[in-house]
Design a protein around this motif. Structure first.
Motif, PDB file in Angstrom:
ATOM      1  N   ALA A  54      -5.730 -16.752  20.351  1.00  0.00           N
ATOM      2  CA  ALA A  54      -6.706 -16.012  21.159  1.00  0.00           C
ATOM      3  C   ALA A  54      -8.062 -15.940  20.476  1.00  0.00           C
ATOM      4  O   ALA A  54      -8.949 -15.244  20.951  1.00  0.00           O
ATOM      5  CB  ALA A  54      -6.180 -14.618  21.465  1.00  0.00           C
ATOM      6  N   GLY A  55      -8.217 -16.642  19.365  1.00  0.00           N
ATOM      7  CA  GLY A  55      -9.509 -16.632  18.671  1.00  0.00           C
ATOM      8  C   GLY A  55      -9.952 -15.220  18.368  1.00  0.00           C
ATOM      9  O   GLY A  55      -9.166 -14.412  17.888  1.00  0.00           O
ATOM     10  N   LEU A  77     -13.199 -17.004  25.811  1.00  0.00           N
ATOM     11  CA  LEU A  77     -13.074 -18.097  24.855  1.00  0.00           C
ATOM     12  C   LEU A  77     -11.686 -18.718  24.837  1.00  0.00           C
ATOM     13  O   LEU A  77     -11.453 -19.709  24.166  1.00  0.00           O
ATOM     14  CB  LEU A  77     -13.447 -17.616  23.452  1.00  0.00           C
ATOM     15  N   LEU A  78     -10.759 -18.145  25.573  1.00  0.00           N
ATOM     16  CA  LEU A  78      -9.401 -18.679  25.660  1.00  0.00           C
ATOM     17  C   LEU A  78      -9.444 -19.992  26.439  1.00  0.00           C
ATOM     18  O   LEU A  78     -10.179 -20.116  27.427  1.00  0.00           O
ATOM     19  CB  LEU A  78      -8.506 -17.668  26.388  1.00  0.00           C
ATOM     20  N   THR A  79      -8.674 -20.982  26.019  1.00  0.00           N
ATOM     21  CA  THR A  79      -8.658 -22.255  26.745  1.00  0.00           C
ATOM     22  C   THR A  79      -8.009 -22.076  28.116  1.00  0.00           C
ATOM     23  O   THR A  79      -7.222 -21.146  28.337  1.00  0.00           O
ATOM     24  CB  THR A  79      -7.885 -23.346  25.976  1.00  0.00           C
ATOM     25  N   VAL A  80      -8.328 -22.965  29.026  1.00  0.00           N
ATOM     26  CA  VAL A  80      -7.738 -22.946  30.361  1.00  0.00           C
ATOM     27  C   VAL A  80      -6.216 -23.097  30.258  1.00  0.00           C
ATOM     28  O   VAL A  80      -5.460 -22.395  30.925  1.00  0.00           O
ATOM     29  CB  VAL A  80      -8.340 -24.073  31.244  1.00  0.00           C
ATOM     30  N   LYS A  81      -5.760 -24.005  29.378  1.00  0.00           N
ATOM     31  CA  LYS A  81      -4.321 -24.226  29.181  1.00  0.00           C
ATOM     32  C   LYS A  81      -3.654 -22.965  28.620  1.00  0.00           C
ATOM     33  O   LYS A  81      -2.586 -22.563  29.071  1.00  0.00           O
ATOM     34  CB  LYS A  81      -4.107 -25.410  28.231  1.00  0.00           C
ATOM     35  N   ILE A 140      -0.656 -20.759  30.383  1.00  0.00           N
ATOM     36  CA  ILE A 140       0.625 -20.525  29.704  1.00  0.00           C
ATOM     37  C   ILE A 140       0.941 -19.035  29.662  1.00  0.00           C
ATOM     38  O   ILE A 140       2.060 -18.616  29.959  1.00  0.00           O
ATOM     39  CB  ILE A 140       0.605 -21.144  28.295  1.00  0.00           C
ATOM     40  N   ILE A 141      -0.046 -18.223  29.297  1.00  0.00           N
ATOM     41  CA  ILE A 141       0.161 -16.769  29.241  1.00  0.00           C
ATOM     42  C   ILE A 141       0.539 -16.237  30.619  1.00  0.00           C
ATOM     43  O   ILE A 141       1.457 -15.419  30.748  1.00  0.00           O
ATOM     44  CB  ILE A 141      -1.090 -16.061  28.699  1.00  0.00           C
ATOM     45  N   GLU A 142      -0.137 -16.688  31.651  1.00  0.00           N
ATOM     46  CA  GLU A 142       0.097 -16.179  33.010  1.00  0.00           C
ATOM     47  C   GLU A 142       1.464 -16.573  33.563  1.00  0.00           C
ATOM     48  O   GLU A 142       1.936 -15.965  34.514  1.00  0.00           O
ATOM     49  CB  GLU A 142      -1.009 -16.662  33.944  1.00  0.00           C
ATOM     50  N   GLN A 143       2.130 -17.574  32.955  1.00  0.00           N
ATOM     51  CA  GLN A 143       3.451 -18.000  33.413  1.00  0.00           C
ATOM     52  C   GLN A 143       4.568 -17.603  32.451  1.00  0.00           C
ATOM     53  O   GLN A 143       5.735 -17.923  32.680  1.00  0.00           O
ATOM     54  CB  GLN A 143       3.468 -19.520  33.568  1.00  0.00           C
ATOM     55  N   ALA A 144       4.220 -16.887  31.400  1.00  0.00           N
ATOM     56  CA  ALA A 144       5.186 -16.578  30.346  1.00  0.00           C
ATOM     57  C   ALA A 144       6.282 -15.623  30.813  1.00  0.00           C
ATOM     58  O   ALA A 144       6.049 -14.747  31.640  1.00  0.00           O
ATOM     59  CB  ALA A 144       4.463 -15.968  29.152  1.00  0.00           C
ATOM     60  N   GLU A 145       7.468 -15.813  30.247  1.00  0.00           N
ATOM     61  CA  GLU A 145       8.580 -14.893  30.457  1.00  0.00           C
ATOM     62  C   GLU A 145       8.685 -13.904  29.307  1.00  0.00           C
ATOM     63  O   GLU A 145       9.164 -12.789  29.493  1.00  0.00           O
ATOM     64  CB  GLU A 145       9.878 -15.675  30.601  1.00  0.00           C
ATOM     65  N   VAL A 146       8.259 -14.334  28.110  1.00  0.00           N
ATOM     66  CA  VAL A 146       8.256 -13.492  26.915  1.00  0.00           C
ATOM     67  C   VAL A 146       6.955 -13.780  26.163  1.00  0.00           C
ATOM     68  O   VAL A 146       6.584 -14.935  26.007  1.00  0.00           O
ATOM     69  CB  VAL A 146       9.456 -13.793  25.982  1.00  0.00           C
ATOM     70  N   VAL A 147       6.284 -12.722  25.706  1.00  0.00           N
ATOM     71  CA  VAL A 147       5.066 -12.883  24.918  1.00  0.00           C
ATOM     72  C   VAL A 147       5.192 -12.059  23.650  1.00  0.00           C
ATOM     73  O   VAL A 147       5.463 -10.860  23.697  1.00  0.00           O
ATOM     74  CB  VAL A 147       3.804 -12.442  25.697  1.00  0.00           C
ATOM     75  N   VAL A 148       5.036 -12.733  22.513  1.00  0.00           N
ATOM     76  CA  VAL A 148       5.037 -12.077  21.203  1.00  0.00           C
ATOM     77  C   VAL A 148       3.577 -12.025  20.755  1.00  0.00           C
ATOM     78  O   VAL A 148       2.907 -13.043  20.713  1.00  0.00           O
ATOM     79  CB  VAL A 148       5.886 -12.875  20.180  1.00  0.00           C
ATOM     80  N   TYR A 149       3.089 -10.827  20.460  1.00  0.00           N
ATOM     81  CA  TYR A 149       1.674 -10.674  20.127  1.00  0.00           C
ATOM     82  C   TYR A 149       1.501  -9.645  19.021  1.00  0.00           C
ATOM     83  O   TYR A 149       2.423  -8.885  18.702  1.00  0.00           O
ATOM     84  CB  TYR A 149       0.868 -10.277  21.366  1.00  0.00           C
ATOM     85  N   VAL A 188      -4.770  -8.818  19.307  1.00  0.00           N
ATOM     86  CA  VAL A 188      -4.997  -9.341  20.653  1.00  0.00           C
ATOM     87  C   VAL A 188      -5.650  -8.249  21.499  1.00  0.00           C
ATOM     88  O   VAL A 188      -5.160  -7.126  21.571  1.00  0.00           O
ATOM     89  CB  VAL A 188      -3.677  -9.813  21.303  1.00  0.00           C
ATOM     90  N   GLY A 189      -6.759  -8.592  22.135  1.00  0.00           N
ATOM     91  CA  GLY A 189      -7.500  -7.619  22.936  1.00  0.00           C
ATOM     92  C   GLY A 189      -6.876  -7.349  24.292  1.00  0.00           C
ATOM     93  O   GLY A 189      -6.035  -8.111  24.785  1.00  0.00           O
ATOM     94  N   GLU A 190      -7.317  -6.279  24.905  1.00  0.00           N
ATOM     95  CA  GLU A 190      -6.780  -5.839  26.190  1.00  0.00           C
ATOM     96  C   GLU A 190      -6.992  -6.879  27.292  1.00  0.00           C
ATOM     97  O   GLU A 190      -6.142  -7.044  28.166  1.00  0.00           O
ATOM     98  CB  GLU A 190      -7.419  -4.505  26.601  1.00  0.00           C
ATOM     99  N   GLY A 191      -8.106  -7.602  27.266  1.00  0.00           N
ATOM    100  CA  GLY A 191      -8.367  -8.619  28.279  1.00  0.00           C
ATOM    101  C   GLY A 191      -7.320  -9.712  28.286  1.00  0.00           C
ATOM    102  O   GLY A 191      -6.911 -10.199  29.346  1.00  0.00           O
ATOM    103  N   ILE A 192      -6.863 -10.097  27.098  1.00  0.00           N
ATOM    104  CA  ILE A 192      -5.810 -11.114  26.984  1.00  0.00           C
ATOM    105  C   ILE A 192      -4.472 -10.511  27.427  1.00  0.00           C
ATOM    106  O   ILE A 192      -3.711 -11.131  28.169  1.00  0.00           O
ATOM    107  CB  ILE A 192      -5.703 -11.646  25.540  1.00  0.00           C
TER     108      ILE A 192
END
Length: 66
Positions: free
Chosen positions: A11-12, A18-22, A26-35, A39-43
């Protein structure tokens, strides 16, 4: 057993612009996210409501997962 994929998305400086389109797709289709706490609220808002979220901490010297 189902096979899956693991993606690493950086997430830079945590600016959603600044997040890449890809990475966003990927984030929008994720089933599990480890963060971590960097990581900011927008992400985080890109994560689907149905996805499992795993916060691994990452404050200097204070990690929630060891």
């Amino acid at each position: 057993m189902m096979a899956g994929k693991v993606w690493l998305v950086g997430a830079g400086p945590s600016d959603p612009g600044l997040l890449t389109v890809k990475g966003k797709a990927i984030i929008e289709q994720a089933e599990v996210v480890v963060y971590d706490q960097l990581v900011g609220e927008g992400i985080l808002q890109m994560i689907p409501k149905s996805a499992k979220r795993i916060n691994v901490g990452k404050y200097s010297g204070n990690h929630t997962v060891v």
